[in-house]
Design an enzyme around this catalytic site. Structure first.
Site, mmCIF file in Angstrom:
data_model
loop_
_atom_site.group_PDB
_atom_site.id
_atom_site.type_symbol
_atom_site.label_atom_id
_atom_site.label_comp_id
_atom_site.label_asym_id
_atom_site.label_seq_id
_atom_site.Cartn_x
_atom_site.Cartn_y
_atom_site.Cartn_z
ATOM 1 N N CYS A 143 5.317 -14.404 -32.714
ATOM 2 C CA CYS A 143 6.594 -15.007 -33.107
ATOM 3 C C CYS A 143 6.428 -16.519 -33.205
ATOM 4 O O CYS A 143 7.156 -17.190 -33.914
ATOM 5 C CB CYS A 143 7.671 -14.638 -32.115
ATOM 6 N N GLU A 153 15.365 -11.963 -27.902
ATOM 7 C CA GLU A 153 14.331 -12.928 -28.300
ATOM 8 C C GLU A 153 13.797 -12.467 -29.646
ATOM 9 O O GLU A 153 13.186 -11.409 -29.741
ATOM 10 C CB GLU A 153 13.232 -12.985 -27.245
HETATM 11 P P1 NAD Z 1 11.488 -4.695 -34.340
HETATM 12 O O1 NAD Z 1 12.820 -5.346 -34.286
HETATM 13 O O2 NAD Z 1 11.192 -3.834 -35.503
HETATM 14 O O3 NAD Z 1 11.275 -3.771 -33.057
HETATM 15 C C1 NAD Z 1 11.382 -4.291 -31.756
HETATM 16 C C2 NAD Z 1 11.817 -3.186 -30.823
HETATM 17 O O4 NAD Z 1 13.134 -2.772 -31.186
HETATM 18 C C3 NAD Z 1 10.949 -1.924 -30.894
HETATM 19 O O5 NAD Z 1 10.798 -1.406 -29.601
HETATM 20 C C4 NAD Z 1 11.779 -1.000 -31.742
HETATM 21 O O6 NAD Z 1 11.533 0.348 -31.493
HETATM 22 C C5 NAD Z 1 13.178 -1.365 -31.299
HETATM 23 N N1 NAD Z 1 14.256 -1.017 -32.227
HETATM 24 C C6 NAD Z 1 14.224 -0.927 -33.574
HETATM 25 N N2 NAD Z 1 15.450 -0.601 -34.048
HETATM 26 C C7 NAD Z 1 16.271 -0.490 -32.978
HETATM 27 C C8 NAD Z 1 17.656 -0.196 -32.819
HETATM 28 N N3 NAD Z 1 18.451 0.048 -33.845
HETATM 29 N N4 NAD Z 1 18.153 -0.183 -31.578
HETATM 30 C C9 NAD Z 1 17.390 -0.440 -30.508
HETATM 31 N N5 NAD Z 1 16.066 -0.715 -30.598
HETATM 32 C C10 NAD Z 1 15.520 -0.750 -31.822
HETATM 33 O O7 NAD Z 1 10.423 -5.853 -34.164
HETATM 34 P P2 NAD Z 1 8.820 -5.704 -34.142
HETATM 35 O O8 NAD Z 1 8.358 -5.518 -35.533
HETATM 36 O O9 NAD Z 1 8.408 -4.708 -33.118
HETATM 37 O O10 NAD Z 1 8.368 -7.100 -33.583
HETATM 38 C C11 NAD Z 1 8.123 -8.190 -34.386
HETATM 39 C C12 NAD Z 1 9.257 -9.183 -34.281
HETATM 40 O O11 NAD Z 1 9.382 -9.587 -32.913
HETATM 41 C C13 NAD Z 1 9.025 -10.452 -35.051
HETATM 42 O O12 NAD Z 1 10.214 -10.805 -35.696
HETATM 43 C C14 NAD Z 1 8.673 -11.471 -33.969
HETATM 44 O O13 NAD Z 1 8.941 -12.804 -34.330
HETATM 45 C C15 NAD Z 1 9.522 -10.991 -32.849
HETATM 46 N N6 NAD Z 1 9.038 -11.471 -31.548
HETATM 47 C C16 NAD Z 1 9.767 -12.423 -30.903
HETATM 48 C C17 NAD Z 1 9.333 -12.927 -29.685
HETATM 49 C C18 NAD Z 1 10.112 -13.982 -28.955
HETATM 50 O O14 NAD Z 1 9.829 -14.224 -27.785
HETATM 51 N N7 NAD Z 1 11.080 -14.643 -29.579
HETATM 52 C C19 NAD Z 1 8.149 -12.439 -29.120
HETATM 53 C C20 NAD Z 1 7.441 -11.453 -29.808
HETATM 54 C C21 NAD Z 1 7.905 -10.974 -31.017
#
Ligand code: NAD
Length: 516
Positions: free
Chosen positions: A320, A286
């Protein structure tokens, strides 16, 4: 259909008793600052030498807690624990698992303000947003528990002469939950409990900005009596253990919520079959949004402006589903813009511990602060900075709510996800053009249409390519069981959290066919 489900009601902060209870919770949480948080593997708390700190984004010198970091070896240990626990957990009946989780939601309900108060400090949430986050976590548990009960006996297939057939659901095995920081309780809880209610076991790697609130769930799961090893807590640096968790040969599924860049990386890596792996991994990703509110002619401009401002600036635009584009018919453009600017000027921004009337707090961290600031600079050149634009990271990461007008759909700030309190306005000549611009993005998460023209609404229902489309309201605030949530295009796999289909993401279907 899930029966007898009721959403957890929002706390009424105009009630003095609730105000006092929340203030007491803030004090209680504050008294716990500086705590050390361990890994939890097979129920055992492990404090490592390698640690990092969680800080208050509204006061970045304030350390809230110190968190142990899991190494790859510890990920292996957690996976072994999850595999072992799976052998027995999968044999609990759906009813037994659901009953345990309902107990979890009862504990959360009792400790609701404490959890919300922690999000005031760790995520910079305003009181109402923090309260909504905790309530949504409760909703996810209650909804998924009921949903699994409905799948407990499978679905109907037909018998024929001399043959009895059953279609049943089975769990898959151990998997990995990777949540974001922006709904640090709700999404983290929902994406952890759904797989376990289905009978799987989990390695939970919390978002690095919000590990303390994730650890609260771990404590509550333990208090409720969840067997050891069903959920293992492996906080850590995603650069060190992120790929390792995803690539692991025993990871059966990854439930990820976060950015497009990370989501697509996970999607790609999980597709590769590793040595010793004899199944295909499932990925729920997501991801981001570039959500818009489309404003037609002949509408209530007060309603449009309020919808835009609420959706753009609630929780500093760090949703998001946040509105980052206002796409407005030329006949009402000036009026809607003017009213939006006026409403924006009234918003308060400071440390959200200050009271339930504080509208906005900080953004989450230095990286986001710098990124948003940069987008404001770009946007100010692409269009006209109407209000906001002010930033200050001397104490906390504060970005004032910002409106930039007179943009083109192709402008950078109309195309890329900013994830902060910035909304761009653009003008169109007719409804076809409004929809064309709304769809002119790689994302397809949420959208709203403000119109009094039923034909235009019908057209939007057909052609506006988003997973969640709303009429005459804002584009945020999806509610579990009412507005299942998930997006199209590069917004993800559209797993639809809080939907009657969501549990199927964590189950396999099996056919049992007997000949008489
Ligand atoms: P992010 O991708 O930086 O991090 C999300 C998670 O992924 C964190 O737990 C992080 O530690 C982990 N992560 C980072 N690199 C990784 C890797 N290489 N392998 C595995 N895990 C890894 O995102 P963020 O800044 O935490 O969140 C914001 C984003 O989330 C925005 O783009 C927002 O739109 C999205 N979001 C989407 C929804 C939805 O339902 N579609 C809901 C909430 C947030």
């Amino acid at each position: 259909m899930v029966v007898e489900f009721h959403n957890e009601p929002a706390t009424d902060f105009t009630d003095q008793e609730n105000q006092q209870a929340f203030k007491d919770a803030l004090k209680k949480v504050k008294a716990e600052f500086g705590k050390e948080i361990p890994l939890v593997i097979n129920g055992e708390k492990i404090f490592t030498d390698d640690k990092y700190e969680s800080v208050d984004p509204a006061n970045h010198q304030q350390v809230l807690g110190t968190i142990s970091k899991a190494s790859k070896e510890q990920v292996d240990q957690a996976m072994e624990a999850a595999k072992e626990a799976y052998k027995t957990w999968r044999k609990w009946t759906p009813k037994e698992r659901a009953e345990l989780l309902i107990r979890v939601s009862a504990i959360i309900r009792r400790r609701k303000h404490e959890l919300s108060a922690l999000m005031v400090y760790e995520a910079g949430k305003p009181w109402n947003e923090a309260d909504g986050d905790t309530n949504e976590g409760i909703d996810f548990i209650e909804y998924y528990a009921r949903s699994m009960m409905e799948l407990a006996h499978g679905k109907q297939v037909f018998d024929r002469e001399g043959e009895h057939n059953q279609y049943i659901y089975k769990p898959m095995g151990p998997g990995v939950t990777i949540p974001p920081w922006n709904f640090p309780f709700a999404i983290m809880t929902g994406t952890t409990v759904a797989p376990i209610i289905a009978g799987n076991t989990v390695l939970l790697k919390p978002a690095e900005d919000t590990p303390l609130i994730a650890y609260k769930l771990i404590e509550i799961l333990e208090e409720a009596g969840l067997p050891k090893g069903v959920v293992n807590f492996v906080p850590g640096d995603p650069k060190e253990i992120g790929d390792y968790l995803v690539d692991h040969k025993d990871t059966h599924f990854v439930t990820f919520t976060g950015s497009r860049a990370t989501g697509t990386r996970i999607f790609e890596r999980a597709a590769k079959v590793q040595e010793g792996q004899n199944f295909l991994k499932r990925v729920i990703a997501e991801m981001g949004g570039k959500d818009a509110i489309v404003v037609d002619e002949n509408i209530d401009t007060d309603l449009a402006a309020q919808a835009i401002v609420d959706s753009a600036f609630g929780f500093s635009g760090q949703k998001c589903s946040a509105c980052s584009r206002a796409i407005v018919h030329k006949d009402v453009y000036d009026e809607v813009l003017e009213k939006s600017i006026k409403l924006t000027k009234e918003l308060s921004i400071k440390h959200t511990e200050g009271g339930s009337d504080v509208y906005m707090g900080p953004v989450i961290n230095q990286k986001q602060f710098d990124k948003i600031k940069n987008y404001i600079e770009i946007g100010s050149k692409e269009g006209k900075l109407e209000v906001g634009g002010k930033t200050d990271d001397s104490k906390g990461f504060f970005v004032h709510p910002t409106i930039i007008s007179d943009l083109k759909s192709s402008d950078q700030i109309m195309q890329e996800e900013i994830f902060g309190p910035v909304v761009g306005f653009t003008k169109c000549d007719n409804f076809e053009e409004l929809l064309e611009v709304a769809n002119d993005t790689d994302y397809g998460l949420t959208g709203a249409v403000i119109t009094n023209n039923r034909e235009h609404w019908r057209q939007a229902c057909e052609d506006y390519d988003v997973g969640n489309l709303y009429l005459n309201r804002g584009c945020t605030s999806a509610v579990v069981g009412y507005h299942p949530f998930g997006g199209f295009k590069m917004s993800g796999t559209d797993a639809k959290t809080g939907s009657p289909d969501y549990m199927l993401n964590f189950l396999e279907q099996k056919i049992l066919s007997e000949q008489f």
